[in-house]
Motif scaffolding. Structure first.
Motif, mmCIF file in Angstrom:
data_model
loop_
_atom_site.group_PDB
_atom_site.id
_atom_site.type_symbol
_atom_site.label_atom_id
_atom_site.label_comp_id
_atom_site.label_asym_id
_atom_site.label_seq_id
_atom_site.Cartn_x
_atom_site.Cartn_y
_atom_site.Cartn_z
ATOM 1 N N SER A 46 18.175 62.547 25.405
ATOM 2 C CA SER A 46 16.774 62.732 25.786
ATOM 3 C C SER A 46 16.156 63.837 24.947
ATOM 4 O O SER A 46 16.860 64.636 24.344
ATOM 5 C CB SER A 46 16.666 63.087 27.274
ATOM 6 N N ARG A 47 14.822 63.871 24.958
ATOM 7 C CA ARG A 47 14.099 64.947 24.284
ATOM 8 C C ARG A 47 13.320 65.751 25.316
ATOM 9 O O ARG A 47 12.182 65.434 25.632
ATOM 10 C CB ARG A 47 13.124 64.381 23.245
ATOM 11 N N ALA A 48 13.977 66.759 25.869
ATOM 12 C CA ALA A 48 13.312 67.760 26.707
ATOM 13 C C ALA A 48 12.292 67.213 27.698
ATOM 14 O O ALA A 48 11.151 67.658 27.742
ATOM 15 C CB ALA A 48 12.645 68.810 25.809
ATOM 16 N N VAL A 49 12.723 66.250 28.519
ATOM 17 C CA VAL A 49 11.797 65.703 29.514
ATOM 18 C C VAL A 49 11.761 66.544 30.791
ATOM 19 O O VAL A 49 10.838 66.424 31.588
ATOM 20 C CB VAL A 49 12.128 64.235 29.876
ATOM 21 N N GLY B 171 28.854 62.826 28.333
ATOM 22 C CA GLY B 171 27.888 63.696 28.998
ATOM 23 C C GLY B 171 26.507 63.600 28.374
ATOM 24 O O GLY B 171 26.139 62.574 27.795
ATOM 25 N N ILE B 172 25.756 64.690 28.487
ATOM 26 C CA ILE B 172 24.366 64.757 28.025
ATOM 27 C C ILE B 172 24.300 65.313 26.607
ATOM 28 O O ILE B 172 24.995 66.273 26.280
ATOM 29 C CB ILE B 172 23.544 65.658 28.978
ATOM 30 N N LEU B 173 23.460 64.709 25.781
ATOM 31 C CA LEU B 173 23.089 65.255 24.468
ATOM 32 C C LEU B 173 21.571 65.410 24.487
ATOM 33 O O LEU B 173 20.839 64.418 24.426
ATOM 34 C CB LEU B 173 23.546 64.324 23.347
ATOM 35 N N TYR B 174 21.130 66.644 24.614
ATOM 36 C CA TYR B 174 19.728 66.937 24.933
ATOM 37 C C TYR B 174 19.060 67.665 23.779
ATOM 38 O O TYR B 174 19.545 68.705 23.334
ATOM 39 C CB TYR B 174 19.727 67.826 26.183
ATOM 40 N N LEU B 175 17.958 67.128 23.281
ATOM 41 C CA LEU B 175 17.183 67.797 22.238
ATOM 42 C C LEU B 175 16.229 68.783 22.907
ATOM 43 O O LEU B 175 15.346 68.379 23.667
ATOM 44 C CB LEU B 175 16.406 66.762 21.413
ATOM 45 N N LYS B 176 16.436 70.063 22.627
ATOM 46 C CA LYS B 176 15.643 71.121 23.264
ATOM 47 C C LYS B 176 15.165 72.119 22.207
ATOM 48 O O LYS B 176 15.666 72.149 21.086
ATOM 49 C CB LYS B 176 16.489 71.883 24.299
#
Length: 209
Positions: free
Chosen positions: A134-137, A162-167
């Motif tokens: 995701s991208r920083a929702v 797990g999670i791979l999060y663009l922040k």
């Protein structure tokens, strides 16, 4: 497009063609349904495509990997990743139908066969995935609550499911309760100023059967 070729040098002719088509598809559809700002459309490859592919600097998805893109919006990071990993299954989910109309048309225009699109709240998705992108929702506590119970049991990579999060920005406070999280600075991979504060956060999540 030169930006993509600068950092991803082993693309097939088919992948290059698909990445090239992205700009005209988004420009065309964005005029009808505004999902990306004017400035961002002008810098589509820098701000959206290359940013999405930052996840691929942290992990190379093996064939057969199942990936859920939560709050995909205009199709990021899911569509660029689906082009890069044609043998992985991507499920793009968003609660705003208008945005998914554009995603549908872009996926069709590119001829992507490894993308499924669902208009839904992520909490209502009943499936499991190796990775959730995701991208920083939302802030991490909210996001982890949304995706609870959606991680697959089978481990297929060295990097745990797990999670791979663009922040972006300072994540010290937000991640203080997540001791297993690893932060990857995109400035270690990309030289453009835009990526100075951009990061990929990997948060391993356990399978809950």
């Amino acid at each position: 497009m030169e930006l993509i070729l600068k950092y991803f040098t082993n693309l097939t002719d088919d992948q290059i063609q698909k990445f090239q088509k992205l700009e005209s598809l988004y420009q065309d559809w964005n005029l009808k349904i505004n999902v990306v700002s004017r400035k961002d459309i002008d810098e589509l490859y820098l701000r959206h495509v290359l940013h999405s592919l930052g996840i691929a600097k942290v992990i190379q998805f093996n064939d057969g990997t199942k990936i859920l893109d939560v709050g995909t919006g205009g199709g990021f990071p899911g569509i660029p990743l689906a082009i890069l990993f044609p043998n992985c299954a991507f499920h793009l989910v968003d609660s705003i139908a208008k945005k998914l109309k554009v995603v549908d048309e872009v996926v069709e225009g590119l001829g992507l066969t490894n993308v499924k699109i669902t208009h839904s709240r992520v909490e209502d998705i009943d499936d499991t995935y190796h990775f959730i992108v995701s991208r920083a929702v939302a802030i991490m506590p909210t996001f982890t609550h949304w995706v609870k119970g959606k991680i697959a049991k089978e481990q297929t990579h060295d990097l745990k499911n797990g999670i791979l999060y663009l922040k972006g920005g300072d994540l010290t406070e937000e991640l203080q309760d997540y001791r297993t999280a690893t932060i990857y600075n995109l400035s270690d991979f990309y030289t453009e100023d835009f990526y100075e504060t951009k990061k990929v956060v990997h948060l391993p999540l356990k399978y809950r059967g």
